[in-house]
Design an enzyme around this catalytic site. Structure first.
Site, PDB file in Angstrom:
ATOM      1  N   CYS A  13       0.814  -1.225   0.000  1.00  0.00           N
ATOM      2  CA  CYS A  13       0.000   0.000   0.000  1.00  0.00           C
ATOM      3  C   CYS A  13       0.843   1.268   0.000  1.00  0.00           C
ATOM      4  O   CYS A  13       0.306   2.368  -0.120  1.00  0.00           O
ATOM      5  CB  CYS A  13      -0.941  -0.001   1.198  1.00  0.00           C
ATOM      6  SG  CYS A  13      -2.121  -1.356   1.119  1.00  0.00           S
TER       7      CYS A  13
ATOM      8  N   HIS B 193      -8.646   4.433  -0.931  1.00  0.00           N
ATOM      9  CA  HIS B 193      -7.240   4.011  -0.981  1.00  0.00           C
ATOM     10  C   HIS B 193      -6.955   3.198  -2.249  1.00  0.00           C
ATOM     11  O   HIS B 193      -6.703   2.005  -2.202  1.00  0.00           O
ATOM     12  CB  HIS B 193      -6.919   3.203   0.292  1.00  0.00           C
ATOM     13  CG  HIS B 193      -5.526   2.678   0.352  1.00  0.00           C
ATOM     14  ND1 HIS B 193      -4.446   3.287  -0.246  1.00  0.00           N
ATOM     15  CD2 HIS B 193      -5.022   1.564   0.960  1.00  0.00           C
ATOM     16  CE1 HIS B 193      -3.361   2.574  -0.012  1.00  0.00           C
ATOM     17  NE2 HIS B 193      -3.674   1.530   0.703  1.00  0.00           N
TER      18      HIS B 193
END
Lengths: 379, 379
Positions: free
Chosen positions: A82, A328
């Protein structure tokens, strides 16, 4: 051992973040890149090298070359869970600092809604699923432990969601522009106890682009460049949650990355010296832990710090609305944070502008706490 | 705009390449890394940052951190199709040149035999399969066109396979150590006409590691460091084979990458100035085209150059045996080439040692000709 004042950010761009079923990965990259070209006042022919970040929405430098017709220049794909976006930014900065290129473009993108692996409250194709668990269930353990140790409640965590959603109403390109109440957060459907729907960031498609150059060339492009002051990256085990010694109350990669960045910039008191921060609030508990890991407050004092982190507080955190409002899209997130730092440091953030910012910090978390990267930008 | 003499290679390592069903990706990385640690005479605690290359055998920096227990330092995963390995090396070199780190490790790995997607003569999980074709069928078009244009035969291409397999008998860590004859190549089962089995590199598992440092620190580690002289990378469209203008006789990304590298080093006559080369012979036709793209000879003169490229020729190409002997574990290949350059430049290549090398060139191709990267190392 420092990048301080060697690199300037001269342009930033975003596509509209959201459930972009109507857009391809290429469409989103094009929107974000041309937003950044316009912002920098630059022609794409001046780009000498590029980096692209994605976890699973493409492969190789050609995934950027084709949509942007950015042919014949070097393009590298970077992936770091991420934190892919900010690590691509870091590698681009080092290449400029090495003297290899004068002007570079960094793009990040992720298309999660079409991935076929989405699940409520999880990150579409998040790699930790392979370990037999989901992101919400892992971060839920941290929340449970923090509640046990420091006596906070679901209402405490809800304040973070409320703050970030309020800020998000002032970000036109965020996925969500809606205020929520503590009551809504607490009564929302449970995802993984004690984390409910509004403790989790949404599943979102998006792309972000930053254009950087040698610091001494920046004024050629604009009067108000923003400079890179320091970047730290640390990687720990890919399974930090399953180490016997883990107390679930800190991400070691975060503290190590912050230490590297603070040392490069010469920061000894982050609470006083950092003007504002964009941090990785994939879950409300994550932001709470990060206040402490970044040394904005002491261990166990995260709950008290929430009011300080308000948009009009002493050290605003996630003035953009954070991952809670933007979602995200994995490869894009770290570069979306650089977008917000740049916009704020120029004083162009409009209704969400923080007061007189000198130094902005961006923090991107990867994997189950295993990858931490901190960038500090300033005027 | 150059890395010249800023970075030294102080250690290189390989695992045994082959059908490593008995080894995990981690096993192969550990073998290659400890081979490199021993070669550099370095303790892993001195590694300040790392890069890892793979196309599809792992994700994020943690894929290197866990097997090597290389915790708490920055680790970036780089992916750039079949050129992932050398692009990871390039990014590591730029980070050192930027002054961010003194010592860095670069690893590449791929496990193709267990991928579940293997096919005779294709690269296991090669991404171009998604475009509805295979690597052999694409390179076969180049061979067909070259035969038509310049009148070469299957026997001409076979000479390249014979040369590289002969060299491979002198590489203990190669997948294959066996000489073959022109007759065997020509009579081998057809994979994609005119390319037969021995025109294609095998499907192989492997890992490679290089350890680099600031040039001014190199003598601390060894008396015979090898220095990076230049690195060029170029990316074109991801579908160069399907552009109407493609003549199938050249990879533009290769010529552009070579031009960048030659300019950095100050090379004007590659044929005379380059002592030897390790190039991306995924297929025999690829090596032939690359002689011309790298300006070792003129267009259409590749066939005549084959004898010059022999181990005892004027400009030996693939003294290691190349991809034909080592196979092409994708992330590992570019770093395996750096291993060979380093070993040759130190004069430690034993029976395959080229005579008095001054400058070695390594060339790694990615995608269907879309990614080209050239590194030049010297004493």
């Amino acid at each position: 051992m420092s990048l301080k004042d060697k690199i300037a950010v001269i342009g930033v761009g975003l596509c509209k973040f959201g459930e972009n079923y109507h857009m391809s990965t290429n469409d989103m990259l094009v929107d974000a890149a041309f937003d950044a070209y316009a912002d920098a006042g630059i022609d794409s022919k001046e780009i000498q090298a590029a980096w692209v970040a994605t976890l699973s929405s493409g492969t190789s430098g050609t995934m950027l070359a084709d949509p942007l017709k950015l042919y014949k220049v070097p393009i590298t794909r970077v992936e770091n869970f991420c934190a892919s976006g900010m690590d691509a930014f870091r590698n681009a900065c080092m290449a400029i600092a090495a003297g290899m290129y004068d002007v570079a473009l960094v793009a990040g993108v992720e298309k999660l809604k079409d991935s076929g692996q989405r699940g409520l409250g999880t990150f579409g194709t998040h790699p930790v699923l392979a370990y037999g668990t989901t992101a919400p269930s892992m971060f839920a353990m941290a929340a449970t432990r923090y509640m046990h140790k420091y006596g906070i409640t679901k209402e405490t965590l809800a304040q973070i969601a409320v703050k970030n959603h309020k800020n998000g109403t002032k970000s036109p390109k965020a996925h969500f522009q809606m205020e929520i109440s503590v009551e809504q957060v607490v009564k929302a459907p449970m995802i993984s106890s004690p984390l409910g729907l509004f403790d989790c960031c949404p599943i979102t498609d998006g792309a972000a682009v930053a254009i950087i150059c040698r610091a001494d060339l920046a004024k050629k492009y604009r009067d108000d460049p923003v400079y890179v002051k320091g970047i730290g990256l640390a990687v720990t085990s890919g399974q930090p949650y399953y180490q016997p010694k883990n107390d679930y109350l800190s991400f070691e990669a975060t503290t190590l990355a912050a230490e590297q960045a603070y040392k490069q910039v010469g920061i000894t008191n982050p609470r006083k010296e950092i003007s504002f921060a964009e941090v990785h609030d994939c879950f409300t508990i994550t932001e709470l832990l990060v206040y402490e890991d970044l040394k904005f407050c002491k261990k166990g004092e995260g709950a008290e710090f929430i009011s300080t982190a308000a948009l009009d507080g002493e050290l605003p955190v996630n003035p953009s609305g954070g991952l809670k409002s933007f979602g995200h899209p994995i490869g894009a997130t770290g570069i979306r944070m650089i977008y917000e730092l740049t916009t704020q440091l120029r004083g162009q953030a409009g209704p969400r502008q923080v007061k007189n910012p000198q130094l902005g910090l961006a923090y991107n978390l990867g994997g189950p706490g295993s990858v931490g990267i901190v960038s500090i930008l300033g005027n």
